[in-house]
Design a protein around this motif. Sequence first.
Motif, PDB file in Angstrom:
ATOM      1  N   UNK A  17     -62.878 -80.421 -38.116  1.00  0.00           N
ATOM      2  CA  UNK A  17     -62.909 -79.035 -38.573  1.00  0.00           C
ATOM      3  C   UNK A  17     -63.961 -78.751 -39.627  1.00  0.00           C
ATOM      4  N   UNK A  18     -63.940 -79.545 -40.700  1.00  0.00           N
ATOM      5  CA  UNK A  18     -64.889 -79.318 -41.789  1.00  0.00           C
ATOM      6  C   UNK A  18     -66.325 -79.473 -41.316  1.00  0.00           C
ATOM      7  N   UNK A  19     -66.558 -80.470 -40.477  1.00  0.00           N
ATOM      8  CA  UNK A  19     -67.914 -80.702 -39.986  1.00  0.00           C
ATOM      9  C   UNK A  19     -68.369 -79.575 -39.053  1.00  0.00           C
ATOM     10  N   UNK A  20     -67.444 -79.061 -38.243  1.00  0.00           N
ATOM     11  CA  UNK A  20     -67.788 -77.945 -37.357  1.00  0.00           C
ATOM     12  C   UNK A  20     -68.162 -76.708 -38.172  1.00  0.00           C
ATOM     13  N   UNK A  21     -67.383 -76.462 -39.213  1.00  0.00           N
ATOM     14  CA  UNK A  21     -67.673 -75.320 -40.090  1.00  0.00           C
ATOM     15  C   UNK A  21     -69.023 -75.513 -40.777  1.00  0.00           C
ATOM     16  N   UNK A  22     -69.299 -76.741 -41.202  1.00  0.00           N
ATOM     17  CA  UNK A  22     -70.580 -77.027 -41.856  1.00  0.00           C
ATOM     18  C   UNK A  22     -71.744 -76.811 -40.898  1.00  0.00           C
ATOM     19  N   UNK A  56     -75.377 -73.372 -50.732  1.00  0.00           N
ATOM     20  CA  UNK A  56     -74.612 -73.356 -49.486  1.00  0.00           C
ATOM     21  C   UNK A  56     -74.989 -74.530 -48.584  1.00  0.00           C
ATOM     22  N   UNK A  57     -76.266 -74.885 -48.574  1.00  0.00           N
ATOM     23  CA  UNK A  57     -76.711 -76.035 -47.781  1.00  0.00           C
ATOM     24  C   UNK A  57     -76.093 -77.323 -48.324  1.00  0.00           C
ATOM     25  N   UNK A  58     -76.065 -77.448 -49.644  1.00  0.00           N
ATOM     26  CA  UNK A  58     -75.477 -78.639 -50.270  1.00  0.00           C
ATOM     27  C   UNK A  58     -74.001 -78.766 -49.907  1.00  0.00           C
ATOM     28  N   UNK A  59     -73.269 -77.652 -50.006  1.00  0.00           N
ATOM     29  CA  UNK A  59     -71.841 -77.660 -49.659  1.00  0.00           C
ATOM     30  C   UNK A  59     -71.651 -78.051 -48.192  1.00  0.00           C
ATOM     31  N   UNK A  91     -61.465 -76.103 -47.330  1.00  0.00           N
ATOM     32  CA  UNK A  91     -61.321 -74.721 -47.797  1.00  0.00           C
ATOM     33  C   UNK A  91     -62.644 -74.189 -48.338  1.00  0.00           C
ATOM     34  N   UNK A  92     -63.306 -74.996 -49.160  1.00  0.00           N
ATOM     35  CA  UNK A  92     -64.592 -74.577 -49.726  1.00  0.00           C
ATOM     36  C   UNK A  92     -65.621 -74.354 -48.620  1.00  0.00           C
ATOM     37  N   UNK A  93     -65.578 -75.192 -47.587  1.00  0.00           N
ATOM     38  CA  UNK A  93     -66.524 -75.054 -46.473  1.00  0.00           C
ATOM     39  C   UNK A  93     -66.329 -73.731 -45.742  1.00  0.00           C
ATOM     40  N   UNK A 127     -65.646 -61.456 -53.767  1.00  0.00           N
ATOM     41  CA  UNK A 127     -65.184 -62.471 -52.820  1.00  0.00           C
ATOM     42  C   UNK A 127     -64.659 -63.699 -53.556  1.00  0.00           C
ATOM     43  N   UNK A 128     -65.397 -64.155 -54.557  1.00  0.00           N
ATOM     44  CA  UNK A 128     -64.982 -65.344 -55.308  1.00  0.00           C
ATOM     45  C   UNK A 128     -63.642 -65.110 -56.001  1.00  0.00           C
ATOM     46  N   UNK A 129     -63.523 -63.971 -56.670  1.00  0.00           N
ATOM     47  CA  UNK A 129     -62.294 -63.662 -57.410  1.00  0.00           C
ATOM     48  C   UNK A 129     -61.105 -63.524 -56.465  1.00  0.00           C
ATOM     49  N   UNK A 130     -61.313 -62.839 -55.350  1.00  0.00           N
ATOM     50  CA  UNK A 130     -60.205 -62.627 -54.411  1.00  0.00           C
ATOM     51  C   UNK A 130     -59.815 -63.914 -53.695  1.00  0.00           C
ATOM     52  N   UNK A 131     -60.779 -64.793 -53.446  1.00  0.00           N
ATOM     53  CA  UNK A 131     -60.434 -66.108 -52.904  1.00  0.00           C
ATOM     54  C   UNK A 131     -59.561 -66.863 -53.909  1.00  0.00           C
ATOM     55  N   UNK A 132     -59.885 -66.710 -55.183  1.00  0.00           N
ATOM     56  CA  UNK A 132     -59.070 -67.341 -56.217  1.00  0.00           C
ATOM     57  C   UNK A 132     -57.648 -66.812 -56.213  1.00  0.00           C
ATOM     58  N   UNK A 133     -57.504 -65.499 -56.079  1.00  0.00           N
ATOM     59  CA  UNK A 133     -56.165 -64.904 -56.019  1.00  0.00           C
ATOM     60  C   UNK A 133     -55.414 -65.375 -54.772  1.00  0.00           C
ATOM     61  N   UNK A 134     -56.139 -65.533 -53.675  1.00  0.00           N
ATOM     62  CA  UNK A 134     -55.493 -65.987 -52.449  1.00  0.00           C
ATOM     63  C   UNK A 134     -54.957 -67.410 -52.600  1.00  0.00           C
ATOM     64  N   UNK A 135     -55.725 -68.265 -53.255  1.00  0.00           N
ATOM     65  CA  UNK A 135     -55.269 -69.632 -53.497  1.00  0.00           C
ATOM     66  C   UNK A 135     -54.072 -69.641 -54.446  1.00  0.00           C
TER      67      UNK A 135
END
Length: 238
Positions: A17-22, A56-59, A91-93, A127-135
Amino acid sequence: MTKQTEENVYENLRKPGTQAISLITLFFVLFTGLIFAFGLKLENAPNYLLASTAFQIIIALIGFIPLLYKTKPNNYGKFVKRLTGFSALCIISVYNLTFTVYNIYFYLAAQHGVYLFKFWIIGTLTMIICYGFQLMQQFTLLREPEKFKGESENDKFLRKMIFLFMFKVLSYIVFIQKIIEYFTIPNIAESRFTIIVVGVLIYAAMVFCSNVLYQSVLAYIEFKEEGKSNEAGHANYA
């Protein structure tokens, strides 16, 4: 959850999964590169876009690291650390993919000599803040009601529900922001639909990450219970 399911959760978070997303993320980065091939010069590209794309490339590349860990640890502590790492990276990916697609619109705008930093920074931070709220919502959901303050069980449960509702509402602010953004941002090269695509991706990312966290917690519980059963078995045998 059976032992087989526990193994499946570990393997699914490790690969693919993670690799496919990457790979999908890297594909969109390459797609962004086409914008440079069709007119955008590197010196005209905003630094904030270039910096975010590099990140984003590094991630995306880090997403391939779990492939190096083929064997599931037998030690509970190591298992938790590794599964936590796999879950966080997955999740980060997914989140990273949404930011990559979001950047495409602003690269297109830059290609036409239009720079929309205010839109970009507001959208990205939202987006960053709302992702934080979602977590936070997911962690609250997985937390036992007994761990909340309250004079009775009902009070504790009610407090948990209040936090869940609050974090859920706050996490959905991003969709309001995207709707406003869609109607206010310039429609550069008829590509404003990208904002809608990003909104759909954000929702899909939230659903996906909720499932990842849920499966991870189940795997933690199963592994711990399995360890206790083994210890009890050894004690009885002795």
